[in-house]
Design an enzyme around this catalytic site. Structure first.
Site, PDB file in Angstrom:
ATOM      1  NE  ARG A 190      -4.091  -2.136   1.403  1.00 13.09           N
ATOM      2  CZ  ARG A 190      -5.139  -2.593   2.037  1.00 13.09           C
ATOM      3  NH1 ARG A 190      -5.358  -2.227   3.283  1.00 13.09           N
ATOM      4  NH2 ARG A 190      -5.996  -3.404   1.445  1.00 13.09           N
ATOM      5  CD  GLN A 245      -6.260   1.221   1.344  1.00 22.72           C
ATOM      6  OE1 GLN A 245      -5.604   1.226   2.375  1.00 22.72           O
ATOM      7  NE2 GLN A 245      -6.290   0.189   0.522  1.00 22.72           N
ATOM      8  CE1 TYR A 253      -2.264   0.565  -8.335  1.00 26.87           C
ATOM      9  CE2 TYR A 253      -2.333  -0.840 -10.257  1.00 26.87           C
ATOM     10  CZ  TYR A 253      -1.750   0.181  -9.546  1.00 26.87           C
ATOM     11  OH  TYR A 253      -0.662   0.816 -10.058  1.00 26.87           O
ATOM     12  CD  GLU A 254      -1.924  -3.606  -2.628  1.00 24.82           C
ATOM     13  OE1 GLU A 254      -1.611  -4.245  -3.642  1.00 24.82           O
ATOM     14  OE2 GLU A 254      -2.131  -4.125  -1.526  1.00 24.82           O
ATOM     15  N   GLY A 255      -6.705  -2.402  -2.898  1.00 25.17           N
ATOM     16  CA  GLY A 255      -7.789  -1.996  -1.993  1.00 25.17           C
ATOM     17  C   GLY A 255      -8.234  -0.595  -2.383  1.00 25.17           C
TER      18      GLY A 255
END
Ligand SMILES: Cc1cc2nc3c(=O)[nH]c(=O)nc-3n(C[C@H](O)[C@H](O)[C@H](O)COP(=O)(O)OP(=O)(O)OC[C@H]3O[C@@H](n4cnc5c(N)ncnc54)[C@H](O)[C@@H]3O)c2cc1C
Length: 619
Positions: free
Chosen positions: A296, A447, A440-442
């Protein structure tokens, strides 16, 4: 061409603010020195300028190609990828045991900023490989490590993270990919993953996938997820590399990062795909959580880096583009035309970009520095404290880094005017390449839920409280600077507003209105980010002011006019004056709105919840 990263600001954050050279006193980094850090930064900048940046536009135009079941990365990427791997950049912060160079994470991150600013799409290939190699290193059996690890850390083979499926994006617990135990202890893998970055490409001969799948009979949801190493080419009993029934079903045609191959990956279409379990059954999510902080942070760096280069390009353009008369001579048709940097509205945009990138840089480097303090902690208390800050900061770094970075790119286009919207100039590509970072990446929505649901609530809010205790102690020193007192007043009010909203969320969370905090999670994260960046920028202003006063003394500049003259002539003084201006602009312009933002949350408006679905529009 120095339009990638503000190198002077990088060094200011590293050495004047965080004093990262002091990490070299700790045993883990004892073999390093500030000279070595500087050398690494210099080399990163060279490689970024020479190999990465020239391939950026070409990669965007050419994109990836899917031909006969194989994927080709842009031709222009091959050389840069080779040079990156040969230089040992992929394992820069890893232990020498795995072929790494053992640099602090914060220095690695600063180098990443150069690569990310010059060609994010190219950096994704080794970036994902590194994440996959780290999982293998931390959770693989010695046998698997022996077979695959070295070639991954060197970049000879690539790596991927395979989580997403058509029905399992944010809801990863819903995944369908199956793992069936084989008599030899390995697993047969079958299923389809989508949106897999670097899923297939021709930069490497082999690709090692980290695949989330559910073992037959495992519990539903995230509890039943395991992670498997699934090579594209596996070793057979004789030690030969043979195909492992991993196929690419196609690539996505995207808004940006055209040079990064985003693939549909099919595992086990012919029932011959073998995967090797990592870290034990049903430990997949635990392992992913372990890797999340770095991944992240890396995504937040994408926003910062693209924002940084967009800002520097816009600044250069604003100094050269002649358009319009100065505002004081607006009505004079004969007035001399000036570079657009002379127009107040353009200066406002530049200041927004400058203060945003500097605030983000300080925040993201601070997070990386926390990782180093965790790595080098001398006792459990120290480790726990820095791990706590890091956990709190990560969703903010990822979300603010990507959102604010995108806004900076957007503002850069505005500075260029119509030209910014054309492919002739690079800023439109920066904007397109940046957008994905919030997804992406959550997603950033996820978040924000992580921040309010897990992080702030952690240890019954103790983490949150102790973070502000440290801030208050630091501010104690800064308060002595008379010139900063107005800024500190605004900061204090903003921090208090954040504390009020946090308490409000805690109360609402226990009531039947528990959806109000959920609804306002992202505005809360943004407010939190403003407070963190505000604090870091005031701290920078304090350091900058001290240096400025020294420079004035050296030049015997006592009056305001004399000091202004020094700032005009002396580049170092101009830099520090610029730092003071960044803090003022951000705190007076953005942080001052904190109480209004807090109020807008605490009004508790629920219209977005109450509106009937058809009320959005009768479509
Ligand atoms: C270019 C690209 C590269 C990618 N690379 C990879 C990769 O290498 N590996 C990999 O595994 N995946 C990868 N992904 C997938 C990416 O991580 C997902 O797209 C992302 O997790 C979101 O999932 P989704 O697209 O299914 O959106 P959805 O989950 O359908 O979300 C749609 C919207 O609903 C919101 N939402 C969903 N659920 C909730 C909830 N519970 N509460 C509040 N809001 C919610 C989201 O925030 C979002 O705004 C990539 C995607 C792209 C586009």
């Amino acid at each position: 061409m120095k339009l990638l990263v503000d190198e002077r600001d990088v060094k200011f954050v590293l050495y004047e603010q965080l004093r990262v050279e002091e990490l070299c006193r700790r045993p883990l980094y004892a073999e390093h020195s500030q000279e070595m850090f500087d050398m690494a930064l210099e080399q990163a900048e060279k490689l970024a300028e020479k190999e990465f940046f020239p391939a950026n536009k070409a990669g965007d135009r050419e994109g990836c190609r899917f031909e006969n079941g194989r994927v080709k990365a842009p031709e222009a990427f091959h050389q840069g990828y080779q040079r990156y791997c040969e230089g040992g950049w992929l394992a820069m912060s890893d232990s020498p045991d795995v072929g790494g160079q053992g640099f602090p994470v914060v220095i690695t991150n600063a180098c990443v900023e150069f690569f990310a600013a010059s060609n994010w799409s190219l950096l994704m290939y080794p970036g994902l490989t590194h994440g996959a190699a780290r999982i293998l290193h931390l959770f693989g059996t010695p046998e698997l490590q022996e077979l695959y690890q070295e070639k991954m850390f060197s970049g000879e083979w690539g790596g991927t993270m395979c989580l997403t499926e058509a029905g399992a994006g944010s809801d990863v617990g819903n995944l369908r990919t199956k793992a069936i135990r084989r008599p030899d202890g390995a697993f047969n893998i079958s299923g389809q993953k989508i949106f897999i970055s670097s899923g297939m490409h021709d930069l490497t001969e082999n690709n090692i996938h980290m695949v989330l799948a559910r073992i037959e009979g495992a519990p539903k949801g995230t509890k039943g997820i395991s992670i498997f190493l699934v090579p594209m080419l596996r070793y057979d009993e004789s030690g030969n590399l043979v195909p492992n029934d991993v196929a690419c079903g196609g690539i996505e045609h995207k808004m940006g990062i055209h040079g990064s191959a985003t693939c549909v990956m099919n595992f086990g279409e012919n029932n011959d795909c073998i995967g090797y379990l990592l870290g034990g059954e049903n430990k997949g999510m635990h392992i992913m959580f372990h890797m999340m902080n770095e991944a992240r942070l890396f995504t937040g760096m994408q926003g910062l880096a693209l924002g940084s280069t967009a800002y520097l390009h816009a600044l250069e353009y604003a100094k050269q583009r002649i358009q319009g008369a100065p505002v004081e001579h607006m009505k004079d048709a004969d007035a001399q035309r000036v570079p657009i940097i002379k127009h107040p509205d353009v200066r406002r945009m530049l200041m927004f970009m400058k203060s945003s990138t500097e605030g983000l840089r300080a925040m993201l480097y601070l997070a990386a520095y926390c990782l180093d303090r965790v790595r080098t902690a001398e006792n459990d208390d120290e480790r726990e404290m820095f791990q706590g800050y890091l956990d709190l900061l990560i969703p903010i770094c990822k979300s603010r880094g990507s959102d604010l970075g995108f806004q900076v790119c957007e503002t850069a286009i505005q500075v260029y005017g119509g030209y910014g919207y054309t492919a002739e100039y690079p800023v439109e590509q920066f904007l397109r390449d940046c957008k994905i970072a919030s997804l992406y990446e959550g997603t950033n929505g996820i978040q924000a839920l992580d921040l309010i649901g897990r992080k702030v609530a952690m240890k019954r809010g103790q983490l949150f409280k102790s973070a502000f205790k440290v801030t208050s102690e630091m501010l104690g020193r800064i308060r002595k600077d008379f010139q900063l007192r107005e800024l500190i007043k605004i900061y204090d009010e903003a921090q208090e507003s954040l504390i009020q909203v946090t308490k409000y969320f805690a109360l609402k969370g226990m009531s039947e209105d528990f959806q109000v905090p959920v609804l306002n999670a992202l505005p809360y994260l943004n407010l939190f980010g403003d407070v963190v960046m505000g604090f870091l920028l005031i701290w920078q202003a304090y350091l900058a002011n001290r240096r400025l006063q020294e420079i004035y003394r050296d030049h015997n500049a006592k009056t305001e006019a004399q000091q202004k003259a020094v700032v005009q002539k002396n580049r170092s003084a101009a830099f520090y004056a610029g730092k003071m201006a960044s803090a003022q602009f951000f705190i007076n312009g953005t942080l001052s709105q904190a109480s209004a933002k807090a109020r807008s949350i605490m009004i508790g408006d629920k219209s977005a919840l109450d509106i009937p679905d058809d009320g959005f529009a009768l479509v």
